[in-house]
Design a protein around this motif. Structure first.
Motif, mmCIF file in Angstrom:
data_model
loop_
_atom_site.group_PDB
_atom_site.id
_atom_site.type_symbol
_atom_site.label_atom_id
_atom_site.label_comp_id
_atom_site.label_asym_id
_atom_site.label_seq_id
_atom_site.Cartn_x
_atom_site.Cartn_y
_atom_site.Cartn_z
ATOM 1 N N GLN A 67 5.311 14.341 -12.925
ATOM 2 C CA GLN A 67 4.416 14.958 -13.913
ATOM 3 C C GLN A 67 4.267 16.445 -13.671
ATOM 4 O O GLN A 67 4.209 17.248 -14.614
ATOM 5 N N THR A 73 0.832 -1.196 0.000
ATOM 6 C CA THR A 73 0.000 0.000 0.000
ATOM 7 C C THR A 73 0.867 1.245 0.000
ATOM 8 O O THR A 73 0.634 2.208 -0.754
ATOM 9 N N THR A 103 5.000 9.797 -9.124
ATOM 10 C CA THR A 103 4.416 10.080 -10.453
ATOM 11 C C THR A 103 3.869 11.494 -10.513
ATOM 12 O O THR A 103 4.097 12.239 -11.485
ATOM 13 N N VAL A 104 3.137 11.872 -9.449
ATOM 14 C CA VAL A 104 2.573 13.234 -9.420
ATOM 15 C C VAL A 104 3.685 14.278 -9.436
ATOM 16 O O VAL A 104 3.621 15.299 -10.130
ATOM 17 N N GLU A 109 2.578 1.698 -3.305
ATOM 18 C CA GLU A 109 1.693 2.289 -4.302
ATOM 19 C C GLU A 109 1.514 3.779 -4.062
ATOM 20 O O GLU A 109 1.455 4.581 -5.000
ATOM 21 N N GLN A 110 1.446 4.152 -2.781
ATOM 22 C CA GLN A 110 1.316 5.578 -2.467
ATOM 23 C C GLN A 110 2.566 6.334 -2.898
ATOM 24 O O GLN A 110 2.494 7.449 -3.425
ATOM 25 N N GLN A 111 3.770 5.696 -2.621
ATOM 26 C CA GLN A 111 5.010 6.339 -3.022
ATOM 27 C C GLN A 111 5.059 6.472 -4.546
ATOM 28 O O GLN A 111 5.509 7.492 -5.077
ATOM 29 N N LYS A 112 4.620 5.417 -5.234
ATOM 30 C CA LYS A 112 4.599 5.493 -6.705
ATOM 31 C C LYS A 112 3.728 6.654 -7.165
ATOM 32 O O LYS A 112 4.073 7.394 -8.080
ATOM 33 N N GLU A 113 2.563 6.774 -6.525
ATOM 34 C CA GLU A 113 1.634 7.846 -6.912
ATOM 35 C C GLU A 113 2.253 9.221 -6.646
ATOM 36 O O GLU A 113 2.177 10.118 -7.478
ATOM 37 N N ARG A 114 2.928 9.356 -5.437
ATOM 38 C CA ARG A 114 3.539 10.651 -5.131
ATOM 39 C C ARG A 114 4.652 10.966 -6.107
ATOM 40 O O ARG A 114 4.786 12.104 -6.576
ATOM 41 N N ALA A 174 9.859 7.316 -10.606
ATOM 42 C CA ALA A 174 8.835 7.654 -11.613
ATOM 43 C C ALA A 174 9.512 8.452 -12.701
ATOM 44 O O ALA A 174 10.241 9.410 -12.392
ATOM 45 N N THR A 204 6.450 3.990 -13.640
ATOM 46 C CA THR A 204 7.213 3.793 -12.396
ATOM 47 C C THR A 204 7.913 2.458 -12.453
ATOM 48 O O THR A 204 7.466 1.532 -13.163
#
Length: 872
Positions: free
Chosen positions: A47, A33, A43-44, A36-41, A168, A154
Motif C-alpha cells: 500500500q 501469528t 500489505t503495508v 499474520e504479521q508478515q501479511k500485515e507487513r 500482498a 493477501t
C-alpha cells in the motif's frame, strides 16, 4: 508390576503425544501469528508503494510542460525513473522479499520493475529487466493477476517464477498497474520447523517429569475444581433463568454506557434482539430524548449518574424509546456495579408504567369529578369522619351561612344548627349511629329543622352512607340533605286547598239543588209583580219575596265563589271606579268613628274582573276591618301599580304580572300567626255567635284566585292588619261599570222545545217563554223530546235543555239533536257543574249557557242573541 509399567509407558506415550500436540499448537500459534504479521507487513509495504507511485506519477503529471503543439512530456517514464531513484537505498524485507510492478498488455502480464533487498549478493533493484511476459490466464503470477484485476488483499500462491509465496497485492488505479509485495513461503516456514523440533524435545522431557508430579497433586485439585465448576455453572444457570423470567426488564452497561447484557423482558419492551443491544450505547439508543422530543444530553443522564457518583438512582418520570421510534413512560433503578472497590458500570432495572399513569390519571379525574360533584351539588353534602368535618358542598355553606372553618367538628355543627338541648342530643346520637354503618348500608335520617347562621329555620331531609375507612382507622360517612322547606310550605298550602276543595264539592251540590228551587220562586214572583198595578199591597209583598229570592241567589254565588267554581261574567274595567263607588256605599254603613282614607294612583291600567264580585271583595274586607277596630280607627284603601312581596296562588304556582295591587289596611287589634294560618278556612271566625258566618274571607279568596290573582296578609298582634290583593292587568280597553243599559224585555214568536227533569221548573220557564211571545213544547224526559224532534225536526227553532238529568245529560242530548239537524240552536241550563264553562260548551256545539236561577230578562236576552245570530 507389569500393569504399572504398562500404565507408565501408556502415560509416557500420552504425555509425548500431548507434548507434540502442545508443541505443535504453540508452533502453529506462533506460525499463524507470524504469518499474520508478515501479511500485515506485506500489505503495508504494498500500500505504501502504491501511494508513493501514485504520488510520483501525479506530481510528474502536474508538472508536465508543453513544448510544442500537441506534444507533452511523457510522465510515465519520468515516474519509473523517480521510483528507481527513490529505491536505490531501500532495504526491503526478508531474504527472499521482493515487490514487483507490472501492467497488462493484451493477454499478457508485462513486469516493469523488480525489487529485492539491497545488498551485494542481490544487486538491488532491477529496472526493465524482466523475465518473459507471463500469460494472464496461466497458473503463475496469481497475485499480480488479482492486482491487475483491481483487487487488493493477501494470499498464498505461485509467483511469476512458479515459487510458493505469501503475497500482498494492490492495484495502482491511476496507471492501471498492479503491484505485488511477496516473500517465499519457505522462508516463513523454516524457523518454525526448527523451533518446533527443539520445543518438542524440551516439552517431552518436561512432560515426563510433570507426569509424576501431576499424579501426586492434580487429582484432588481437579476434583475440587470440577465440583466448584459444577456449582458455578448451576449458579450461572439459576441467575440466567431468574433474569430471563423476571417481569422487570434488566440490562447492564459499562463505564462507556455500552450494553453488556439484557434479559428477555428488556428486549421485549424495547423491541430489540439481544445482539442488537450488546455493545451498543444505551443512552443514544433508548434514552436520547425526553418525552417532549427534546434531546437528552448524555452528561445529564441519570443512569450514568449512578456509577459516576457511586449511588443508586431511582427515577419515575422519564421515557425509554423503542426500536420503532415510539416511547413509553418508565420507572427505573440504576445500581452501580463495583469491582475491587471501583465502579465498572451499572445494572438498570425498569418497568413500563403506562397503565399505572393511566390509572393514576383516571383516579385523579375521578377524584376531581367527585369533588366537583360534591362542591357543586344542588343539594347539601357533608363528608365527616367520626366527629371531624372533612368537606362541605357549596350548597351547604350557601344555605346555612357556615363555612368549614366555623364548623370543623360535628359537635360544632350540632351546637349551631340544633338549638334545643334535646334536639342537639338526639342529633349527636344519630350521627354516632351512622358511624356504625357498613359500606353497603344506607341510613335515612328523616326530617330535621336546621337553624342557619342568620337565625332562619329550614327543614332538611337527611340520608347518610358509609365511604369506608381512613388510614388512621376512622370511618368516613357522607351525609346528604335535601331542603324541603318549600315542600313543607306547599304541604300546608295543599292541606288548606284540600279543605277548600272539600267544602267546594259540598257547596256545588247545594248550589245545584238550591238554584232549581229559586228559579220558580223568582219566575213566578217576577211575573206576578208585572201583572199587578203600582201601589198594590200584594205587589209590595211579592217584591219582598222577589228580593229575598235574589238575595238567596246572591248567597249561592258567594258559596260558588268561595269554592272557586263561580262563572261570573268579567269585563275590562277601571278598578278605581269600582273602589270609589263601593267606598261611597260603605261610608253610609260604617260608623262615623272609622275614618276612611283613599290612596289611588292616577292613570292606572284596567283589570279584567266582575264588577259585582270586586264590590263583594272590597265590602267583605272593609267590614272585617271595621270589626277588628271595634268600630273606631282608620281604614286605608289603596290602589297602585306593583306586586306584593310574594305573589303565588294557593297552590304555590307563581302569578304572572304586570299587576294592580288593591290593599285594605286597618289600625285594629291585628292577628297572630296561628290565626293567619286559618283565616281563609270556611266557617272559621273569631266573632261571636250570630255576628258572622266565617265565609267572608273564604269568598274573598275564591274570587281573587278565580281572577288569577293572589291575596297576601301582613299582621301582628296589636299592630293592625293589611290585606294586599294582586290582580293581573287587562289587555283590552275598560268598560264603564256605571253606564246604564236598556233592560227592556225582548219578545219573540219562535217555537221552543224545553226539557228539565224538574216539573216545577219546566212549568215556570214555559210560562215565562209564553209570556214573551214564544210557542213552547215542554218535556220532563229527554227521550220524549228526542222522539218528537226526530219526527218534526224542521218544526222547532231552538231547544233549551238542563245539563243534569237522569236519562242523559244536556251535552249528550245536544249531540243527538245536532246529528238529526246540524243547525238547530241549543241553550244549556245549569245550576252548577264544575265541567261546564263557556269554553266547554263551544267544544260541545252548544250555542249559549244559562245559569240558574234564571230571570226573565236574562232568558229573553239570551234567546234573542242566539236566534238573531242564526237569522243573520
Amino acid at each position: 508390576m507389569i500393569d504399572a509399567r504398562k500404565r507408565r509407558i501408556t502415560l509416557l506415550f500420552i504425555m509425548l503425544a500431548l507434548s507434540v500436540v502442545i508443541g505443535a499448537l504453540f508452533i502453529g500459534l506462533f506460525f499463524f501469528t507470524s504469518l499474520e504479521q508478515q501479511k500485515e507487513r506485506l500489505t503495508v509495504s504494498a500500500q505504501s508503494q502504491v501511494k508513493l507511485i501514485e504520488a510520483i506519477y501525479l506530481h510528474q503529471l502536474a508538472n508536465a510542460v508543453e513544448y510544442s503543439t500537441n506534444r507533452l512530456r511523457q510522465p510515465l517514464g519520468e515516474t519509473l525513473d523517480q521510483i528507481v531513484e527513490a529505491h536505490k537505498n531501500y532495504q526491503g524485507f526478508g531474504r527472499t522479499g521482493e515487490f514487483t510492478l507490472a501492467k497488462r498488455e493484451d493477454n499478457s502480464i508485462v513486469f516493469l520493475l523488480h525489487h529485492r533487498r539491497q545488498d551485494a549478493s542481490q544487486g538491488g533493484i532491477e529496472y526493465h529487466k524482466t523475465n518473459e511476459p507471463v500469460l494472464f490466464d496461466s497458473k503463475n503470477a496469481e497475485p499480480m493477476r488479482r492486482a491487475l484485476s483491481g483487487k487488493s488483499g493477501t494470499m498464498i500462491g505461485l509467483d511469476y517464477k512458479g515459487d510458493l509465496v505469501l503475497a500482498a497485492y494492490e492495484p495502482i488505479k491511476v496507471l492501471n498497474f498492479g503491484i505485488v509485495a511477496k516473500i517465499n513461503f519457505s522462508e516463513i516456514l523454516f524457523p518454525f520447523i526448527k523451533f518446533g523440533i527443539i520445543g518438542g524435545m524440551i516439552s517431552l522431557i518436561l512432560s515426563i517429569f510433570a507426569v509424576f508430579l501431576f499424579r501426586k497433586i492434580s487429582e484432588p485439585v481437579v476434583q475440587a475444581l470440577e465440583h466448584e465448576n459444577v456449582q458455578l455453572q448451576n449458579s450461572i444457570e439459576e441467575v440466567q433463568l431468574l433474569m430471563e423470567h423476571t417481569v422487570e426488564a434488566i440490562f447492564g452497561i459499562d463505564l462507556n454506557g455500552d450494553c453488556t447484557f439484557s434479559n428477555q423482558s428488556c428486549n421485549r419492551m424495547l423491541g430489540y434482539k439481544e445482539r442488537e443491544l450488546i455493545g451498543k450505547n444505551i443512552h443514544s439508543l433508548i434514552h436520547c430524548k425526553h418525552s417532549d422530543g427534546q434531546n437528552y444530553k448524555s452528561d445529564e443522564c441519570r443512569i450514568y449518574q449512578s456509577f459516576r457518583e457511586n449511588k443508586t438512582m431511582h427515577i419515575d418520570n422519564e421515557v425509554f424509546w423503542t426500536s420503532d421510534g415510539s416511547s413509553f413512560p418508565v420507572e427505573y433503578w440504576s445500581h452501580p456495579i463495583f469491582k475491587n472497590g471501583s465502579a465498572i458500570g451499572s445494572v438498570v432495572t425498569f418497568v413500563d408504567i403506562t397503565e399505572r399513569i393511566f390509572a393514576e390519571k383516571e383516579l385523579r379525574e375521578s377524584e376531581d369529578r367527585f369533588k366537583k360533584a360534591i362542591t357543586n351539588a344542588p343539594y347539601q353534602i357533608m363528608i365527616h369522619a367520626e366527629g371531624e368535618v372533612l368537606h362541605l358542598s357549596d350548597s351547604w355553606t350557601e344555605k346555612t351561612g357556615y363555612t368549614i372553618s366555623e364548623i370543623p367538628t360535628m359537635h360544632d355543627w350540632v351546637e349551631k344548627a340544633y338549638g334545643t338541648k334535646n334536639l342537639a342530643a338526639k342529633a349527636l346520637k344519630t350521627f354516632q349511629h351512622v358511624y356504625e354503618l357498613r359500606e353497603d348500608d344506607n341510613y335515612f335520617g328523616g326530617e330535621w329543622p336546621v337553624t342557619t347562621k342568620s337565625g332562619e329555620t329550614l327543614y332538611w331531609e337527611f340520608s347518610s352512607s358509609s365511604l369506608g375507612v381512613l388510614p388512621d382507622g376512622r370511618k368516613v360517612v357522607i351525609s346528604m340533605a335535601v331542603d324541603i322547606t318549600g315542600r313543607k310550605e306547599l304541604e300546608n298550602q295543599l292541606l288548606q286547598s284540600q279543605k277548600l276543595e272539600s267544602m267546594g264539592v259540598m257547596a256545588g251540590g247545594i248550589a245545584h239543588e238550591f238554584n232549581n228551587l229559586l228559579s220558580p220562586i223568582l219566575g213566578y214572583s217576577q211575573m206576578l209583580i208585572d201583572e199587578l198595578h203600582e201601589g198594590s199591597s200584594q205587589k209590595d209583598d211579592l217584591q219582598q219575596i222577589y228580593s229575598a229570592a235574589r238575595n238567596a241567589a246572591a248567597l249561592v254565588k258567594k258559596i260558588l265563589s268561595f269554592s272557586r267554581k263561580s262563572m261570573a261574567e268579567r269585563q275590562s274595567l277601571q278598578l278605581k271606579e269600582i273602589v270609589e263607588e263601593t267606598l261611597k256605599l260603605l261610608e253610609r254603613t260604617l260608623p262615623a268613628t272609622v275614618a276612611i282614607r283613599q290612596e289611588i294612583e292616577p292613570n292606572l291600567p284596567p283589570v279584567n274582573v266582575s264588577s259585582l264580585e270586586m264590590q263583594q271583595v272590597i265590602t267583605n274586607l272593609c267590614v272585617n276591618a271595621n270589626h277588628a277596630m271595634s268600630e273606631s280607627g282608620e281604614l286605608v284603601v289603596s290602589l297602585k301599580n306593583g306586586t306584593p312581596r310574594k305573589c303565588e296562588n294557593i297552590f304555590g304556582t307563581p302569578v304572572r304580572g304586570p299587576f294592580l295591587v288593591l290593599a285594605v289596611e286597618d289600625t285594629g287589634e291585628g292577628m297572630d300567626q296561628e290565626t293567619i294560618n286559618h283565616i281563609f278556612e270556611p266557617f272559621f271566625t273569631k266573632k261571636g255567635v250570630g255576628e258572622g258566618t266565617g265565609l267572608g274571607l273564604s269568598v274573598v279568596l275564591g274570587i281573587v284566585e278565580q281572577h288569577g290573582g293572589h291575596i297576601e296578609v301582613e299582621s301582628k298582634a296589636g299592630s293592625g292588619t293589611k290585606f294586599s290583593i294582586c290582580l293581573p292587568v287587562a289587555e283590552s280597553e275598560p268598560e264603564s261599570v256605571l253606564d246604564s243599559k236598556d233592560k227592556a224585555r225582548l219578545l219573540g214568536n219562535e217555537r221552543i222545545m224545553l226539557v228539565d227533569d224538574e216539573p216545577m221548573l219546566t212549568k215556570i220557564l214555559s210560562k215565562m217563554l209564553v209570556k214573551q211571545g214564544y210557542e213552547v213544547s215542554s218535556f220532563n224526559n229527554c227521550n220524549l223530546l228526542l222522539k218528537k224532534f226526530e219526527k218534526f225536526p224542521e218544526k222547532f227553532d231552538l231547544v233549551i235543555t238542563d245539563y243534569t238529568m237522569p236519562e242523559m245529560n244536556g251535552k249528550m242530548l245536544a249531540k243527538l239533536l245536532k246529528e238529526i239537524r246540524s243547525d238547530i240552536p241549543v241553550i244549556l241550563m245549569t245550576g252548577y257543574n264544575k265541567s261546564v264553562s263557556e269554553d266547554s260548551i263551544q267544544e260541545w256545539g252548544i250555542d249559549a249557557l244559562l245559569e240558574k236561577p234564571i230571570e226573565i230578562e236574562e232568558l229573553s236576552q239570551t234567546l234573542r242573541n242566539v236566534l238573531d245570530l242564526k237569522v243573520s
